[in-house]
Scaffold this motif. Structure first.
Motif, short mmCIF file in Angstrom:
data_model
loop_
_atom_site.label_atom_id
_atom_site.label_comp_id
_atom_site.label_asym_id
_atom_site.label_seq_id
_atom_site.Cartn_x
_atom_site.Cartn_y
_atom_site.Cartn_z
N GLU A 189 0.68 5.60 -12.61
CA GLU A 189 -0.67 5.47 -12.06
C GLU A 189 -1.21 4.05 -12.23
OE1 GLU A 189 -2.45 8.61 -14.28
OE2 GLU A 189 -2.01 10.11 -12.74
N ARG A 190 -0.97 3.45 -13.37
CA ARG A 190 -1.42 2.07 -13.59
C ARG A 190 -0.70 1.11 -12.63
NH1 ARG A 190 -1.47 1.83 -20.19
NH2 ARG A 190 -3.24 3.23 -20.47
N ALA A 191 0.59 1.34 -12.44
CA ALA A 191 1.34 0.50 -11.51
C ALA A 191 0.81 0.69 -10.08
CB ALA A 191 2.83 0.84 -11.57
N ALA A 235 0.84 -1.21 0.00
CA ALA A 235 0.00 0.00 0.00
C ALA A 235 0.87 1.26 0.00
CB ALA A 235 -0.95 -0.01 1.19
N ASP A 236 1.97 1.22 0.76
CA ASP A 236 2.90 2.36 0.77
C ASP A 236 3.51 2.56 -0.61
OD1 ASP A 236 2.43 2.80 3.45
OD2 ASP A 236 4.26 1.79 4.13
N LEU A 237 3.91 1.47 -1.25
CA LEU A 237 4.48 1.56 -2.59
C LEU A 237 3.48 2.14 -3.57
CD1 LEU A 237 6.68 1.07 -4.68
CD2 LEU A 237 5.90 -1.32 -4.83
N SER A 238 2.23 1.75 -3.45
CA SER A 238 1.18 2.28 -4.31
C SER A 238 1.07 3.79 -4.15
CB SER A 238 -0.15 1.60 -3.99
OG SER A 238 -1.18 2.16 -4.76
N ARG A 298 1.86 6.71 -7.00
CA ARG A 298 0.85 7.72 -7.34
C ARG A 298 1.41 9.13 -7.11
NH1 ARG A 298 -3.51 6.33 -8.92
NH2 ARG A 298 -3.62 4.38 -7.78
N SER A 299 2.16 9.30 -6.03
CA SER A 299 2.77 10.60 -5.75
C SER A 299 3.78 10.97 -6.84
CB SER A 299 3.46 10.55 -4.38
OG SER A 299 4.17 11.74 -4.14
N ARG A 300 4.57 10.00 -7.26
CA ARG A 300 5.55 10.25 -8.33
C ARG A 300 4.86 10.65 -9.63
NH1 ARG A 300 8.38 10.38 -4.51
NH2 ARG A 300 10.23 9.15 -4.11
N ALA A 301 3.73 10.03 -9.91
CA ALA A 301 2.97 10.40 -11.11
C ALA A 301 2.55 11.86 -11.02
CB ALA A 301 1.74 9.50 -11.26
N GLY A 302 2.11 12.29 -9.85
CA GLY A 302 1.75 13.69 -9.67
C GLY A 302 2.93 14.62 -9.84
#
Length: 107
Positions: free
Chosen positions: A76-78, A20-23, A27-31
């Motif tokens: 985001e997909r990852a 969950a942390d990795l997710s 997502r943060s990196r995508a932003g």
């Protein structure tokens, strides 16, 4: 009596919280990628000169922005896939724990 030492590990330990942390990180990196892409595009729009070199610069930045956007989509997909895996691991962990408790009561 604990049953855990009697049973060989069937699957390697997977940490649902870690997934969950990795997710969230993905997502943060995508932003971050999207924000930096927007900044790059804004800077390119402010280029004060005209001519072929300016057009080439804008075209290169446009291509780069497209690639960066695709990278953000992949992040985001990852994040979605890893998040779904975290949910599945959490759900199965509860089932495995209940099964081991039931087995322990039988022994």
């Amino acid at each position: 009596m604990s049953v855990v030492p009697l049973l060989p590990p069937l699957l390697p330990h997977v940490d649902a919280d870690g997934l969950a942390d990795l997710s969230r990180v993905l997502r943060s990196r995508a932003g971050e990628i999207r924000a930096r892409t927007a900044s790059l595009e804004a800077a390119a729009a402010e280029v004060a000169w005209e001519g072929r070199s300016a057009e080439a610069l804008r075209a290169a930045i446009s291509t780069l922005a497209t690639l960066l956007d695709a990278t953000a989509v992949l992040h985001e997909r990852a994040a979605d896939a890893v998040g779904a895996q975290a949910d599945a691991v959490a759900a199965r962990s509860g089932l495995v724990g209940a099964g081991l408790d039931a087995l322990g009561r039988l022994l």
